[in-house]
Design a protein around this motif. Structure first.
Motif, PDB file in Angstrom:
ATOM      1  N   VAL A   1       0.833  -1.218   0.000  1.00 57.25           N
ATOM      2  CA  VAL A   1       0.000   0.000   0.000  1.00 57.25           C
ATOM      3  C   VAL A   1       0.863   1.263   0.000  1.00 57.25           C
ATOM      4  N   GLY A   2       2.169   1.089  -0.195  1.00 56.77           N
ATOM      5  CA  GLY A   2       3.061   2.237  -0.299  1.00 56.77           C
ATOM      6  C   GLY A   2       3.434   2.863   1.018  1.00 56.77           C
ATOM      7  N   ARG A   3       3.425   2.050   2.096  1.00 52.66           N
ATOM      8  CA  ARG A   3       3.729   2.570   3.421  1.00 52.66           C
ATOM      9  C   ARG A   3       4.908   1.836   4.053  1.00 52.66           C
ATOM     10  N   GLY A   4       6.031   1.761   3.339  1.00 52.42           N
ATOM     11  CA  GLY A   4       7.209   1.167   3.937  1.00 52.42           C
ATOM     12  C   GLY A   4       7.793   0.041   3.117  1.00 52.42           C
ATOM     13  N   SER A   5       8.640  -0.729   3.770  1.00 56.80           N
ATOM     14  CA  SER A   5       9.375  -1.810   3.119  1.00 56.80           C
ATOM     15  C   SER A   5       9.131  -3.113   3.859  1.00 56.80           C
ATOM     16  N   GLU A   6       9.261  -4.208   3.136  1.00 59.81           N
ATOM     17  CA  GLU A   6       9.105  -5.530   3.749  1.00 59.81           C
ATOM     18  C   GLU A   6      10.379  -6.009   4.453  1.00 59.81           C
ATOM     19  N   ARG A   7      11.403  -5.155   4.539  1.00 60.00           N
ATOM     20  CA  ARG A   7      12.649  -5.572   5.168  1.00 60.00           C
ATOM     21  C   ARG A   7      12.454  -5.952   6.627  1.00 60.00           C
ATOM     22  N   VAL A   8      13.012  -7.092   7.008  1.00 61.63           N
ATOM     23  CA  VAL A   8      12.969  -7.586   8.388  1.00 61.63           C
ATOM     24  C   VAL A   8      14.384  -7.979   8.793  1.00 61.63           C
ATOM     25  N   ARG A   9      14.597  -8.056  10.090  1.00 60.41           N
ATOM     26  CA  ARG A   9      15.909  -8.464  10.592  1.00 60.41           C
ATOM     27  C   ARG A   9      15.976  -9.976  10.798  1.00 60.41           C
ATOM     28  N   PRO A  10      17.083 -10.598  10.380  1.00 60.12           N
ATOM     29  CA  PRO A  10      17.263 -12.019  10.669  1.00 60.12           C
ATOM     30  C   PRO A  10      17.223 -12.279  12.165  1.00 60.12           C
ATOM     31  N   PRO A  11      16.715 -13.423  12.608  1.00 60.34           N
ATOM     32  CA  PRO A  11      16.519 -14.610  11.777  1.00 60.34           C
ATOM     33  C   PRO A  11      15.319 -14.582  10.854  1.00 60.34           C
ATOM     34  N   ARG A  12      14.456 -13.592  10.940  1.00 58.24           N
ATOM     35  CA  ARG A  12      13.388 -13.495   9.954  1.00 58.24           C
ATOM     36  C   ARG A  12      13.977 -13.175   8.589  1.00 58.24           C
ATOM     37  N   LEU A  13      13.347 -13.674   7.556  1.00 57.35           N
ATOM     38  CA  LEU A  13      13.695 -13.360   6.182  1.00 57.35           C
ATOM     39  C   LEU A  13      12.427 -12.951   5.456  1.00 57.35           C
ATOM     40  N   LYS A  14      12.580 -12.188   4.382  1.00 54.59           N
ATOM     41  CA  LYS A  14      11.418 -11.841   3.577  1.00 54.59           C
ATOM     42  C   LYS A  14      10.719 -13.112   3.087  1.00 54.59           C
ATOM     43  N   LEU A  15       9.426 -13.018   2.898  1.00 49.66           N
ATOM     44  CA  LEU A  15       8.684 -14.149   2.343  1.00 49.66           C
ATOM     45  C   LEU A  15       9.184 -14.451   0.938  1.00 49.66           C
ATOM     46  N   ALA A  16       9.082 -15.712   0.543  1.00 51.83           N
ATOM     47  CA  ALA A  16       9.588 -16.118  -0.762  1.00 51.83           C
ATOM     48  C   ALA A  16       8.705 -17.217  -1.346  1.00 51.83           C
ATOM     49  N   GLY A  17       8.846 -17.429  -2.658  1.00 53.27           N
ATOM     50  CA  GLY A  17       8.194 -18.547  -3.330  1.00 53.27           C
ATOM     51  C   GLY A  17       6.684 -18.513  -3.269  1.00 53.27           C
TER      52      GLY A  17
END
Length: 288
Positions: free
Chosen positions: A252-268
């Motif tokens: 919705v244009g309100r930020g980034s999906e960046r997260v800190r490890p151990p979390r990772l961005k969703l994939a696949g």
């Protein structure tokens, strides 16, 4: 609130400030920083206090900033509570220890030490699903009787009967807030008077409107909005809720999906399914 990160995964204080102001402009009556959704466990102590300072400065008294207080040790939790008071926070959301979950005697001692560390208004966060510590209604009643600055409970057991039980035991002594997004209508019906909302980070206007309708109890007006919102609200109740809510913010244009490890961005396929759900919701988003 989520915690925004730059590409190097340092805290993006400019966006944190802007997001806090944006949420309040869109009807949120306060913000909670450094909660589970704020990735508190991945933040250093100095980063936590800096985020609280940023939020307090950004809102400048126009809305309360509530600091999530969670740590591995009681000593660190107490230190963070005192630091939060110095930054200008209006209240504390008190969590059990991150890792160590044990009996009532020890858990009471931990949270009570935090409650008594400052004179700030406090909210107990009960989330047995995530933290493996379950504060039962009778135990919460005991805490309320012994700690006059305990004013609220964020109830996230996912059992709406807890709201009913707390109302029966405590009456109006404690403000009861829902902490599970896809239970908000049922929680309000049972007596909840507040909502610590996750999807509000991406959809504050719809969150506020749903909550208002739930408080009024007009089922005809609740139903269409709740039906539209539920696929998104359910994203707050699963293991990767942080990744999902940050992805919704990005969409919705309100930020980034960046997260800190151990979390990772969703994939696949997991990411594709989430994006499909979000795209459908955004395309059918209710008009203001």
């Amino acid at each position: 609130m989520t915690t925004a990160f730059r590409e190097d995964l340092s805290v993006d204080h400019a966006f944190v400030a802007e997001q806090a102001q944006w949420l309040v402009r869109h009807g949120c009556t306060g913000i909670v920083a450094l909660g589970s959704l704020g990735e508190s466990a991945t933040l250093r102590f100095e980063e936590k206090t800096a985020i609280l300072e940023t939020c307090a400065r950004a809102l400048d008294g126009h809305a309360p900033v509530v600091a999530g207080i969670a740590a591995l040790s009681t000593a660190e939790a107490v230190e963070l509570a005192r630091a939060a008071a110095k930054t200008g926070c209006s209240g504390l959301m008190v969590l059990p220890p991150y890792v160590y979950s044990t009996d009532w005697r020890e858990m009471k001692a931990h949270v009570q030490a935090v409650l008594r560390a400052t004179k700030l208004s406090c909210m107990l966060y009960n989330n047995p699903v995530s933290y493996k510590t379950d504060f039962l209604p009778e135990q919460i009643q005991e805490l309320a009787a012994e700690n006059p600055n305990l004013h609220a409970v964020k109830e996230s057991s996912a059992d709406v009967r807890r709201i009913t039980a707390l109302r029966a035991l405590c009456g109006n002594r404690l403000a009861l807030l829902a902490g599970v997004d896809d239970l908000i209508v049922e929680a309000a019906e049972a007596g909840a008077v507040g909502w610590v909302a996750g999807l509000a980070n991406a959809f504050p206007r719809e969150s506020v409107e749903l909550f208002r309708r739930a408080l009024r109890g007009d089922k005809k007006k609740i139903a269409p909005l709740y039906h539209w919102f539920l696929p998104l609200l359910r994203m707050d109740t699963v293991l990767k809720f942080v990744q999902l809510i940050k992805l919704a913010q990005q969409e919705v244009g309100r930020g980034s999906e960046r997260v800190r490890p151990p979390r990772l961005k969703l994939a696949g396929a997991e990411r594709a399914a989430a994006l499909a759900t979000m795209a459908k919701a955004i395309s059918n988003r209710p008009k203001p």
